[in-house]
Design a protein around this motif. Structure first.
Motif, PDB file in Angstrom:
ATOM      1  N   PRO A  15       0.816  -1.221   0.000  1.00  0.00           N
ATOM      2  CA  PRO A  15       0.000   0.000   0.000  1.00  0.00           C
ATOM      3  C   PRO A  15       0.850   1.273   0.000  1.00  0.00           C
ATOM      4  O   PRO A  15       0.345   2.342  -0.349  1.00  0.00           O
ATOM      5  N   ALA A  16       2.131   1.148   0.387  1.00  0.00           N
ATOM      6  CA  ALA A  16       2.993   2.333   0.424  1.00  0.00           C
ATOM      7  C   ALA A  16       3.711   2.565  -0.910  1.00  0.00           C
ATOM      8  O   ALA A  16       4.513   3.487  -1.039  1.00  0.00           O
ATOM      9  N   ASP A  17       3.433   1.743  -1.912  1.00  0.00           N
ATOM     10  CA  ASP A  17       4.069   1.903  -3.230  1.00  0.00           C
ATOM     11  C   ASP A  17       3.836   3.322  -3.753  1.00  0.00           C
ATOM     12  O   ASP A  17       2.688   3.764  -3.864  1.00  0.00           O
ATOM     13  N   PRO A  18       4.926   4.047  -4.060  1.00  0.00           N
ATOM     14  CA  PRO A  18       4.763   5.463  -4.440  1.00  0.00           C
ATOM     15  C   PRO A  18       3.984   5.654  -5.748  1.00  0.00           C
ATOM     16  O   PRO A  18       3.435   6.732  -5.979  1.00  0.00           O
ATOM     17  N   ARG A  19       3.876   4.627  -6.555  1.00  0.00           N
ATOM     18  CA  ARG A  19       3.105   4.765  -7.798  1.00  0.00           C
ATOM     19  C   ARG A  19       1.612   4.953  -7.531  1.00  0.00           C
ATOM     20  O   ARG A  19       0.842   5.313  -8.419  1.00  0.00           O
ATOM     21  N   LEU A  20       1.197   4.676  -6.281  1.00  0.00           N
ATOM     22  CA  LEU A  20      -0.224   4.799  -5.939  1.00  0.00           C
ATOM     23  C   LEU A  20      -0.582   6.180  -5.383  1.00  0.00           C
ATOM     24  O   LEU A  20      -1.694   6.384  -4.899  1.00  0.00           O
ATOM     25  N   SER A  21       0.367   7.116  -5.447  1.00  0.00           N
ATOM     26  CA  SER A  21       0.158   8.361  -4.687  1.00  0.00           C
ATOM     27  C   SER A  21      -1.065   9.153  -5.142  1.00  0.00           C
ATOM     28  O   SER A  21      -1.648   9.901  -4.358  1.00  0.00           O
ATOM     29  N   ASP A  22      -1.523   8.980  -6.373  1.00  0.00           N
ATOM     30  CA  ASP A  22      -2.758   9.671  -6.783  1.00  0.00           C
ATOM     31  C   ASP A  22      -3.971   9.250  -5.940  1.00  0.00           C
ATOM     32  O   ASP A  22      -4.974   9.964  -5.904  1.00  0.00           O
ATOM     33  N   ALA A  26     -13.701   9.000 -19.283  1.00  0.00           N
ATOM     34  CA  ALA A  26     -12.849   8.645 -20.421  1.00  0.00           C
ATOM     35  C   ALA A  26     -13.509   9.080 -21.728  1.00  0.00           C
ATOM     36  O   ALA A  26     -12.867   9.671 -22.602  1.00  0.00           O
ATOM     37  N   GLN A  27     -14.811   8.813 -21.847  1.00  0.00           N
ATOM     38  CA  GLN A  27     -15.535   9.218 -23.060  1.00  0.00           C
ATOM     39  C   GLN A  27     -15.528  10.722 -23.263  1.00  0.00           C
ATOM     40  O   GLN A  27     -15.531  11.208 -24.381  1.00  0.00           O
ATOM     41  N   ALA A  28     -15.547  11.455 -22.137  1.00  0.00           N
ATOM     42  CA  ALA A  28     -15.560  12.913 -22.238  1.00  0.00           C
ATOM     43  C   ALA A  28     -14.183  13.460 -22.630  1.00  0.00           C
ATOM     44  O   ALA A  28     -14.034  14.663 -22.819  1.00  0.00           O
ATOM     45  N   GLY A  29     -13.193  12.594 -22.722  1.00  0.00           N
ATOM     46  CA  GLY A  29     -11.893  13.019 -23.227  1.00  0.00           C
ATOM     47  C   GLY A  29     -10.861  13.370 -22.162  1.00  0.00           C
ATOM     48  O   GLY A  29      -9.770  13.842 -22.492  1.00  0.00           O
ATOM     49  N   TYR A  30     -11.182  13.106 -20.894  1.00  0.00           N
ATOM     50  CA  TYR A  30     -10.162  13.337 -19.867  1.00  0.00           C
ATOM     51  C   TYR A  30      -9.095  12.255 -19.977  1.00  0.00           C
ATOM     52  O   TYR A  30      -9.427  11.071 -20.069  1.00  0.00           O
ATOM     53  N   PRO A  31      -7.815  12.629 -19.969  1.00  0.00           N
ATOM     54  CA  PRO A  31      -6.759  11.618 -20.069  1.00  0.00           C
ATOM     55  C   PRO A  31      -6.620  10.832 -18.766  1.00  0.00           C
ATOM     56  O   PRO A  31      -6.638  11.415 -17.676  1.00  0.00           O
ATOM     57  N   MET A  32      -6.505   9.515 -18.877  1.00  0.00           N
ATOM     58  CA  MET A  32      -6.343   8.709 -17.668  1.00  0.00           C
ATOM     59  C   MET A  32      -4.881   8.679 -17.255  1.00  0.00           C
ATOM     60  O   MET A  32      -3.997   8.464 -18.084  1.00  0.00           O
ATOM     61  N   ARG A  33      -4.617   8.938 -15.971  1.00  0.00           N
ATOM     62  CA  ARG A  33      -3.247   8.859 -15.442  1.00  0.00           C
ATOM     63  C   ARG A  33      -2.947   7.444 -14.962  1.00  0.00           C
ATOM     64  O   ARG A  33      -1.883   6.902 -15.224  1.00  0.00           O
ATOM     65  N   SER A  34      -3.891   6.872 -14.223  1.00  0.00           N
ATOM     66  CA  SER A  34      -3.719   5.494 -13.751  1.00  0.00           C
ATOM     67  C   SER A  34      -5.040   5.005 -13.193  1.00  0.00           C
ATOM     68  O   SER A  34      -5.970   5.782 -12.975  1.00  0.00           O
ATOM     69  N   MET A  35      -5.103   3.701 -12.997  1.00  0.00           N
ATOM     70  CA  MET A  35      -6.292   3.119 -12.397  1.00  0.00           C
ATOM     71  C   MET A  35      -5.876   2.249 -11.221  1.00  0.00           C
ATOM     72  O   MET A  35      -4.758   1.718 -11.201  1.00  0.00           O
ATOM     73  N   LEU A  36      -6.762   2.134 -10.252  1.00  0.00           N
ATOM     74  CA  LEU A  36      -6.545   1.237  -9.112  1.00  0.00           C
ATOM     75  C   LEU A  36      -7.789   0.379  -8.990  1.00  0.00           C
ATOM     76  O   LEU A  36      -8.889   0.915  -8.795  1.00  0.00           O
ATOM     77  N   LEU A  37      -7.629  -0.928  -9.146  1.00  0.00           N
ATOM     78  CA  LEU A  37      -8.817  -1.778  -9.090  1.00  0.00           C
ATOM     79  C   LEU A  37      -8.492  -3.161  -8.539  1.00  0.00           C
ATOM     80  O   LEU A  37      -7.330  -3.542  -8.449  1.00  0.00           O
ATOM     81  N   GLN A  71      -6.159   0.312   2.466  1.00  0.00           N
ATOM     82  CA  GLN A  71      -5.060   0.965   3.190  1.00  0.00           C
ATOM     83  C   GLN A  71      -4.518   2.174   2.431  1.00  0.00           C
ATOM     84  O   GLN A  71      -4.026   3.121   3.022  1.00  0.00           O
ATOM     85  N   VAL A  72      -4.612   2.135   1.119  1.00  0.00           N
ATOM     86  CA  VAL A  72      -4.158   3.275   0.312  1.00  0.00           C
ATOM     87  C   VAL A  72      -5.150   4.427   0.430  1.00  0.00           C
ATOM     88  O   VAL A  72      -4.791   5.559   0.749  1.00  0.00           O
ATOM     89  N   THR A  73      -6.419   4.113   0.183  1.00  0.00           N
ATOM     90  CA  THR A  73      -7.435   5.159   0.023  1.00  0.00           C
ATOM     91  C   THR A  73      -8.020   5.628   1.353  1.00  0.00           C
ATOM     92  O   THR A  73      -8.510   6.755   1.446  1.00  0.00           O
TER      93      THR A  73
END
Lengths: 268, 268
Positions: free
Chosen positions: B10-17, B49-60, B89-91
């Motif tokens: 959960p502390a992985d820095p790639r999850l900081s968003d 996504a359909q509205a054209g916002y660029p995706m940075r990352s997903m968490l699922l 633990q991240v969110t």
């Protein structure tokens, strides 16, 4: 005049009307069975008392005594005064609004009695969310609907959250429960009401085309958020009506749909 | 196509968003500063996504991979797959809707650009409640309003809660922020809009009498729950308009009032 009674012990049995208020399932069973409901905050307590509900008891912190003085002067119920910390141990949450009242329920009118004098009613099917129930009552009262009918599976309008969201409107607009569903709709039609079932379906009639405000008696049927009205409720209605949608949106939330429907049915 | 990346820590820095999503104050500062917002749940992520916002990352979580497969196929963003427990633990909360996406913000239009093509707009003053902002956007989109203008002190429509309550309508109805208040109203009037200030005051004009749907261009001004519009916003408007109230009710909630106002302004 109320007896002002300082209490220190959160386990004091005289406080039982106020215990475990955050346990929705428990309170949902207990309150109707024990014939009580809980009003929270100065405004709502005042409105409940003015509407004629008998007060069983009050739980408040010392600083709310002067605010509630005139209400306390008019009731013969014990007012338990506690520190906010001790009150939180009783109720399970921090009571921001400082005062709670346990009120006695009064018998609901029969649907027939309500329909005898009403011209515009809303009928909710299986609306289970206390926030939505409260929101619909607030709009129904504000926009001049004459009454509310509930299908047997609708949630309790006197549950604390519904009362609060309605800002006490559950006390000012009369409501009744239908004993059967959708059978209970038959006497509504027989009383001369046109039954309009609200749905987002494209093939329903646009709300404006119905001219609901020109109908002598009209009943607006609303379903729950998400599911909407059941097929059998839809069949039991006279017309299927939609609020036209734009921007590719599926539906309004039930509170917004109700407000639009009430406005359309009551404008002069 | 998205990179599917299993993550355990959960502390992985790639999850900081996605960290500390329940800390409203923190996220309120961080998200605009870092140019991101969080979309929650399948429907809302799809709409963003359909509205054209660029995706940075997903968490699922793993079980949501097949559901989101087509979305993942179309983006070039990492998709971090975690157990629901680790994600919590991240969110900071249990993500009921199974999938979160961090999306990049895009520049807002200037008010002038929005006004150039719009005929019906809503202007909110100091609406700070994320639920109310979302509810107003949902109704504005559903009922066919052309745009939303926000006073400088309104809350962020792209905050997670607003996005969720709006069901993604914040992506489908264009909005802009006014740089000054109430000075920013002047160009709205100069663009030919009649400014209607909504208030429960008894001496305001009843909504029906205004005939908002017949005005060529109309801007509906709404204030926050409780406070309503400020006196200076009221003075800057052309008309003060009320939705008539019944049963002694003070006011509708802002979501219900907005829905009624939008319906009245857009019906044909």
């Amino acid at each position: 005049m109320a007896d002002i009674i300082p209490v220190d012990d959160p386990a004091d049995p005289r406080l039982s009307d106020f215990t475990d208020l955050t346990d929705v399932e428990l309170r949902r069973r207990r309150e109707p069975a024990e014939g009580l409901f809980v009003a929270e905050g100065e405004k709502v307590i005042r409105r409940a008392a003015q509407a004629g509900y008998p007060m069983r008891s009050m739980l408040l912190s010392e600083k709310w005594l002067p605010v509630m003085r005139d209400v306390l002067d008019q009731v013969r119920a014990p007012a338990y005064v506690m520190s906010p910390e001790a009150a939180e141990q009783v109720t399970g949450y921090h009571v921001h609004r400082g005062a709670l009242a346990s009120m006695g329920r009064t018998p609901l009118p029969e649907p027939g009695a309500l329909l005898a004098t009403a011209r515009r009613v809303v009928i909710m099917e299986a609306v289970n969310d206390h926030t939505n129930i409260g929101a619909v009552f607030r709009s129904a009262a504000a926009l001049g609907m004459d009454g509310v009918l509930l299908s047997p599976s609708c949630a309790d309008p006197l549950y604390r959250r519904s009362v609060k969201v309605s800002m006490g409107a559950v006390f000012s607009v009369p409501y009744a429960r239908l004993g059967t569903w959708p059978g209970g709709l038959k006497p509504v039609r027989e009383a001369g009401f046109r039954l309009l079932a609200f749905t987002p379906d494209e093939d329903a009639v646009p709300l404006d085309d119905i001219g609901a405000h020109r109908l002598p008696r009209v009943a607006l049927l609303l379903g729950a958020e998400g599911d909407g009205l059941s097929a059998r409720a839809m069949r039991a209605a006279d017309d299927r009506v939609r609020i036209p949608m734009a921007h590719g949106v599926d539906s309004l939330n039930v509170g917004a749909a109700a407000a639009v429907a009430f406005y359309a049915a009551t404008r002069t």
